[in-house]
Design an enzyme around this catalytic site. Structure first.
Site, mmCIF file in Angstrom:
data_model
loop_
_atom_site.group_PDB
_atom_site.id
_atom_site.type_symbol
_atom_site.label_atom_id
_atom_site.label_comp_id
_atom_site.label_asym_id
_atom_site.label_seq_id
_atom_site.Cartn_x
_atom_site.Cartn_y
_atom_site.Cartn_z
ATOM 1 N N ALA A 152 0.837 -1.200 0.000
ATOM 2 C CA ALA A 152 0.000 0.000 0.000
ATOM 3 C C ALA A 152 0.875 1.255 0.000
ATOM 4 O O ALA A 152 2.009 1.232 0.473
ATOM 5 C CB ALA A 152 -0.933 -0.003 1.214
ATOM 6 N N PRO A 153 0.357 2.378 -0.494
ATOM 7 C CA PRO A 153 1.133 3.611 -0.600
ATOM 8 C C PRO A 153 0.980 4.499 0.623
ATOM 9 O O PRO A 153 0.211 4.210 1.532
ATOM 10 C CB PRO A 153 0.510 4.278 -1.830
ATOM 11 C CG PRO A 153 -0.945 3.916 -1.695
ATOM 12 C CD PRO A 153 -0.979 2.513 -1.123
ATOM 13 N N TRP A 154 1.697 5.645 0.589
ATOM 14 C CA TRP A 154 1.670 6.562 1.733
ATOM 15 C C TRP A 154 0.653 7.692 1.599
ATOM 16 O O TRP A 154 0.433 8.428 2.551
ATOM 17 C CB TRP A 154 3.051 7.167 1.996
ATOM 18 C CG TRP A 154 3.805 7.720 0.827
ATOM 19 C CD1 TRP A 154 4.899 7.163 0.232
ATOM 20 C CD2 TRP A 154 3.559 8.955 0.126
ATOM 21 N NE1 TRP A 154 5.347 7.966 -0.812
ATOM 22 C CE2 TRP A 154 4.549 9.072 -0.885
ATOM 23 C CE3 TRP A 154 2.609 9.977 0.254
ATOM 24 C CZ2 TRP A 154 4.614 10.147 -1.759
ATOM 25 C CZ3 TRP A 154 2.655 11.060 -0.615
ATOM 26 C CH2 TRP A 154 3.647 11.136 -1.604
ATOM 27 N N LYS A 178 2.120 -4.892 3.216
ATOM 28 C CA LYS A 178 3.193 -3.983 3.643
ATOM 29 C C LYS A 178 2.746 -2.536 3.437
ATOM 30 O O LYS A 178 2.472 -2.129 2.308
ATOM 31 C CB LYS A 178 4.478 -4.214 2.843
ATOM 32 C CG LYS A 178 5.676 -3.449 3.444
ATOM 33 C CD LYS A 178 6.874 -3.434 2.528
ATOM 34 C CE LYS A 178 6.820 -2.286 1.543
ATOM 35 N NZ LYS A 178 6.974 -0.948 2.218
ATOM 36 N N PRO A 179 2.680 -1.750 4.519
ATOM 37 C CA PRO A 179 2.415 -0.315 4.357
ATOM 38 C C PRO A 179 3.678 0.389 3.876
ATOM 39 O O PRO A 179 4.774 -0.181 3.876
ATOM 40 C CB PRO A 179 2.047 0.124 5.776
ATOM 41 C CG PRO A 179 2.779 -0.829 6.668
ATOM 42 C CD PRO A 179 2.835 -2.143 5.931
ATOM 43 N N SER A 230 4.281 3.755 -7.637
ATOM 44 C CA SER A 230 4.827 4.450 -8.801
ATOM 45 C C SER A 230 4.930 3.505 -9.997
ATOM 46 O O SER A 230 4.893 2.276 -9.858
ATOM 47 C CB SER A 230 6.217 5.002 -8.472
ATOM 48 O OG SER A 230 7.123 3.927 -8.264
ATOM 49 N N GLU A 251 -1.956 -0.626 -9.515
ATOM 50 C CA GLU A 251 -2.590 0.702 -9.582
ATOM 51 C C GLU A 251 -1.468 1.703 -9.426
ATOM 52 O O GLU A 251 -0.923 1.879 -8.342
ATOM 53 C CB GLU A 251 -3.643 0.851 -8.474
ATOM 54 C CG GLU A 251 -4.689 1.928 -8.784
ATOM 55 C CD GLU A 251 -4.241 3.328 -8.410
ATOM 56 O OE1 GLU A 251 -3.667 4.015 -9.295
ATOM 57 O OE2 GLU A 251 -4.445 3.740 -7.278
ATOM 58 N N GLU A 381 4.172 13.075 -13.393
ATOM 59 C CA GLU A 381 3.314 13.235 -12.220
ATOM 60 C C GLU A 381 4.040 14.020 -11.135
ATOM 61 O O GLU A 381 5.086 13.601 -10.654
ATOM 62 C CB GLU A 381 2.901 11.862 -11.693
ATOM 63 C CG GLU A 381 1.847 11.905 -10.613
ATOM 64 C CD GLU A 381 1.338 10.524 -10.239
ATOM 65 O OE1 GLU A 381 0.161 10.423 -9.869
ATOM 66 O OE2 GLU A 381 2.128 9.560 -10.299
#
Length: 479
Positions: A152-154, A178-179, A230, A251, A381
């Site tokens: 997962a992302p921040w 995993k965060p 990313s 994603e 981005e």
């Protein structure tokens, strides 16, 4: 006086534990730029332990009835709702997000999405049994894929964790999640809550850096790897997973075009786009940060958008007047600053364009005009509170500019002309097209992109089915 750092621990097999070798990472509060906790820097032994726990738990969880999985997921949703205050406080410490907006805009969707997938557990779609060959009956089974490795992302640590684990668990899979290395705290609180409801080993959280994520994806146990992150990370995951034919769900980034025609309601458009561009400090793959405006109303729109940016406030999470808090980490602040410093001479900063304060990672709401299609800030981005504006002549040029990037996640069209909106929605090469709005999401509808924005869907029945596999069973009627 030095304040002692809080100790965060992995959650494996129903137990909280340090990394096997004792390594840690310091976790930084983006509001102050100071460390407030340590988190495990997990290695191979920790990943092995989590995969072992998920593997041991899988047979019983797979065989749990859909009704029982639904019941337990609904309990998780109720528990999250009951502990909203705790979750919001930890998430704000994780990210610097405003407390009020996190409570109103993130926790309710999380709870709703878990409840949606709880219901989906009992509504697996499949073909009816039938005789497609004389003397034979065929049925189709839809089964869980197995252990899922998820990263997962921040930018939305809690919400994205829900997007990962809720459909996976509902379908009967077990999870090792995993965060991000900068935002593990809220995920670990969620693990504590989830772990008090589910059987041990069904849901595991391993903290660490990108090497930890790599070890998870490369591990022989998972049947599926899912990441929100990313493009670079997505490529690495796809390449690694290909070695042993893991399923992959990606994603990745976005560069959403926001196409504003001259007949649009300008007041509505400016208000909607400024909120959708600056919310969460623009740290959203679907953020309304690349605006294309028809040339006859371009100057009027830019003036109004710059005024909206100037009235948008960033600041501490306990200030109810702020729309967004700091950028998540020092590296992200450096990235945003770099884009502005490298602007070409033909670009014009209409608002913002600078850091706010000298403490933490705050950046002003920024509007940049005068840009060309091949400029870096148009093609790449930024992931910050920066809205760019270009002008276009007609529909054809609007589509050329809108589709002329490597990303294809989300887009929006602003016009009063229904036929034009339908034409644009058909030809925009993005996984989502909003009309006269930008950024709302609902659990029932799919979220996911094309091209370098990845593949696979989050949310909806489509996202649920991504965590299942199809088996054909044929039986002889003469046996």
């Amino acid at each position: 006086m030095t304040t002692a750092l809080r100790t965060l621990r992995n959650y494996i097999g129903g137990e909280s534990m340090d990394a096997a070798d004792g390594r840690t990472i310091e976790i930084v509060d983006p509001v102050t730029g100071e460390s407030y906790a340590t988190s495990p820097l997990s290695g191979r032994a920790d990943v092995d332990a989590a995969m072992g726990a998920a593997t041991a738990a899988f047979p019983a969880w797979r065989d749990t009835t859909p009704a029982e999985r639904q019941r337990l997921l609904l309990k998780i949703a109720d528990a999250f709702e009951a502990r909203t205050g705790e979750l919001v406080a930890v998430e704000s410490e994780n990210t610097g997000k405003p407390l009020g907006l996190t409570a109103s805009e993130e926790v309710p969707p999380m709870v709703d999405q878990i409840r949606f997938f709880a219901g989906a557990a009992r509504l697996l779609e499949g073909r009816s049994a039938g005789e497609y060959m004389e003397g034979m009956t065929s049925i189709v089974r839809r089964e869980p894929v197995g252990v899922c490795a998820q990263v997962a992302p921040w930018n939305y640590p809690m919400l994205m964790a829900v997007w990962k684990f809720a459909p996976a668990l509902a379908a009967g899979n077990t999870v090792v999640l995993k965060p991000s290395d900068t935002t593990p705290a809220s995920t670990l609180l969620m693990a504590e809550i989830v772990g008090s409801i589910l059987p041990k080993g069904v849901f595991n959280v391993v903290c660490g850096d990108r090497d930890t994520g790599r070890l998870m994806v490369e591990h022989p146990t998972p049947a599926m790897a899912s990441i929100t992150g990313s493009v670079r990370a997505g490529k690495q995951v796809a390449e690694s997973a290909a070695k042993d034919f893991k399923r992959v769900h990606l994603e990745l980034g976005g560069k959403a075009p926001v196409v504003v025609f001259a007949d649009a309601d300008m007041t509505q458009a400016v208000e909607g786009i400024s909120v959708a561009g600056f919310f969460n400090a623009g740290q959203d793959c679907t953020a309304a940060t690349r605006v294309l405006v028809q040339e006859s109303v371009h100057d009027e729109f830019v003036t109004a958008l710059a005024r909206a940016a100037a009235s948008t406030k960033t600041g501490r999470p306990d200030d109810p007047a702020v729309l967004y808090g700091p950028l998540n980490n020092a590296n992200q602040l450096t990235q945003v600053v770099g884009f502005i410093e490298r602007l070409p001479s033909h670009a014009k900063i209409e608002a913002g364009g600078h850091r706010v304060g000298d403490k933490g990672y705050f950046y002003a709401p920024t509007v940049v005009s005068g840009l060309r299609q091949d400029d870096e800030i148009i093609q790449s981005e930024v992931f910050g509170p920066v809205i760019t504006v270009q002008s276009f002549r007609d529909e054809a040029q609007a589509l050329e500019y809108a589709n002329g990037v490597d990303y294809a996640l989300a887009s929006s069209v602003w016009t009063k002309d229904h036929a034009r909106a339908m034409r644009m929605s058909k030809k925009l090469d993005f996984g989502c097209v909003w009309i006269n709005t930008h950024i709302p999401l609902v659990a029932e509808m799919p979220h996911g992109g094309f091209k370098k924005s990845g593949y696979g869907k989050d949310l909806s029945a489509y996202g649920f089915e991504d965590y299942t596999r199809i088996k054909h069973v044929m039986t002889s009627l003469d046996a």
